[in-house]
Write a protein that holds these residues in place. Structure first.
Motif, short mmCIF file in Angstrom:
data_model
loop_
_atom_site.label_atom_id
_atom_site.label_comp_id
_atom_site.label_asym_id
_atom_site.label_seq_id
_atom_site.Cartn_x
_atom_site.Cartn_y
_atom_site.Cartn_z
N PRO A 9 -11.72 3.35 11.07
CA PRO A 9 -11.53 2.73 9.90
C PRO A 9 -10.42 3.71 8.87
O PRO A 9 -10.28 4.92 9.20
N VAL A 10 -9.24 3.01 8.29
CA VAL A 10 -8.61 3.61 7.37
C VAL A 10 -9.16 3.57 6.09
O VAL A 10 -9.38 2.60 5.34
N GLN A 16 -3.88 3.86 -4.85
CA GLN A 16 -3.13 4.64 -3.73
C GLN A 16 -2.38 3.86 -2.95
O GLN A 16 -2.82 2.67 -2.77
N ASN A 17 -1.36 4.44 -2.17
CA ASN A 17 -0.78 3.77 -1.09
C ASN A 17 -1.43 4.07 0.12
O ASN A 17 -1.64 5.19 0.71
N ILE A 18 -2.01 3.07 1.08
CA ILE A 18 -2.74 3.03 2.33
C ILE A 18 -1.78 2.74 3.31
O ILE A 18 -1.27 1.67 3.24
N SER A 79 3.93 0.52 11.23
CA SER A 79 2.51 0.62 10.60
C SER A 79 2.90 -0.02 9.01
O SER A 79 3.98 -0.04 8.74
N LEU A 80 1.90 -0.51 8.77
CA LEU A 80 1.79 -1.32 7.59
C LEU A 80 1.17 -0.40 6.51
O LEU A 80 0.39 0.37 6.53
N THR A 81 1.93 -0.64 5.12
CA THR A 81 1.64 0.28 3.82
C THR A 81 1.25 -0.64 2.90
O THR A 81 2.14 -1.57 2.39
N ILE A 82 0.07 -0.52 2.32
CA ILE A 82 -0.25 -1.22 1.48
C ILE A 82 -0.10 -0.48 -0.13
O ILE A 82 -0.78 0.66 -0.28
N VAL A 83 0.79 -1.07 -0.90
CA VAL A 83 1.15 -0.23 -2.26
C VAL A 83 0.14 -0.68 -3.24
O VAL A 83 -0.22 -1.96 -3.47
N ASN A 84 -0.19 0.51 -3.97
CA ASN A 84 -1.11 0.20 -5.17
C ASN A 84 -2.37 -0.68 -4.89
O ASN A 84 -2.71 -1.71 -5.26
N ALA A 85 -3.35 0.03 -3.72
CA ALA A 85 -4.37 -0.67 -3.06
C ALA A 85 -5.47 -1.07 -4.22
O ALA A 85 -5.69 -0.43 -4.84
N VAL A 86 -6.01 -2.27 -3.82
CA VAL A 86 -7.09 -2.75 -4.88
C VAL A 86 -8.46 -2.88 -3.84
O VAL A 86 -8.12 -2.80 -2.62
N GLU A 87 -9.56 -2.92 -4.39
CA GLU A 87 -10.71 -3.12 -3.71
C GLU A 87 -10.73 -4.55 -2.86
O GLU A 87 -11.13 -4.45 -1.63
N ALA A 88 -10.04 -5.58 -3.18
CA ALA A 88 -9.79 -6.87 -2.45
C ALA A 88 -9.05 -6.36 -1.26
O ALA A 88 -9.00 -7.47 -0.44
#
Length: 216
Positions: A9-10, A16-18, A79-88
């Protein structure tokens, strides 16, 4: 069917950016190929709920500007970067790299966990100063001053704690009270002791002088 890889798991925190890793082998320009990212586990073909597509050279489709590919696409870093991650954003993500041939696609499923940032729950600090009159004093009164400091997070600047006097008149009242509660101690009879010692020495000298005259 193509091989399916499921990584560990990541994890990340809200805001944060994930980055979710995904790579494929590129030995020559002919190996550069299209791929997609989708929500949920990888299906038999393509991606469910596609969030981003690339032809191997550039991004051709994107469902949200928060999804970006920051790696070198022509080197196989998709690789995928999710900017400004949220719980959703928590859940399973599918990385599908399209390899020519029947059922040769490289697919991998990745679990993403987005946690809330921790909030400090430190309890307020208490400082107590207590003063009691010394033994033998005529007054046995005491007073206690207690100050409370609220919890301060690391992002807040230090706060100045107000003193026990909020104005000038209050300080005069405290000063007068402290003077009224002065501690009295019994005086030592140093002068009387020295007087007795002097008289004793005089008597001894007179006795010695008398004996000397008598012998003479």
């Amino acid at each position: 069917t193509g091989s399916t890889v499921s990584g560990s798991p990541v994890k990340g925190k809200v805001g944060q950016n994930i980055t979710v890793p995904c790579f494929y082998s590129v030995r020559s320009e002919q190996d550069i190929t299209s791929m997609c990212w989708g929500r949920g586990k990888c299906p038999a073909s393509k991606c469910y709920q596609t969030i981003i597509w690339t032809d191997g050279w550039k991004v051709t489709e994107r469902s949200n500007s928060r999804y970006i590919l920051k790696g070198k696409l022509v080197l196989g870093d998709v690789s995928l970067t999710i900017v400004n991650a949220v719980e959703a954003d928590s859940g399973t993500y599918c990385c599908r790299v399209e390899i020519s041939g029947w059922f040769n696609d490289q697919i991998s499923n990745h679990d993403v966990v987005v946690e809330k940032a921790r909030i400090s729950t430190a309890s307020p600090h208490t400082y107590t100063s207590e003063k009691t009159s010394a033994p033998g004093s005529t007054s046995g009164s005491s007073f206690t001053i207690t100050r409370m400091w609220p919890p301060v997070s690391s992002s807040e600047a230090p706060q100045t704690i107000p003193g026990p006097c909020s104005n000038t008149s209050g300080c005069w009242d405290v000063t007068s009270n402290l003077q009224n509660r002065s501690v009295s101690r019994p005086s030592q009879p140093y002068s009387e002791n020295w007087l007795y010692i002097g008289i004793s020495l005089c008597v001894v000298l007179l006795v010695i002088l008398s004996v000397s005259l008598f012998l003479t």
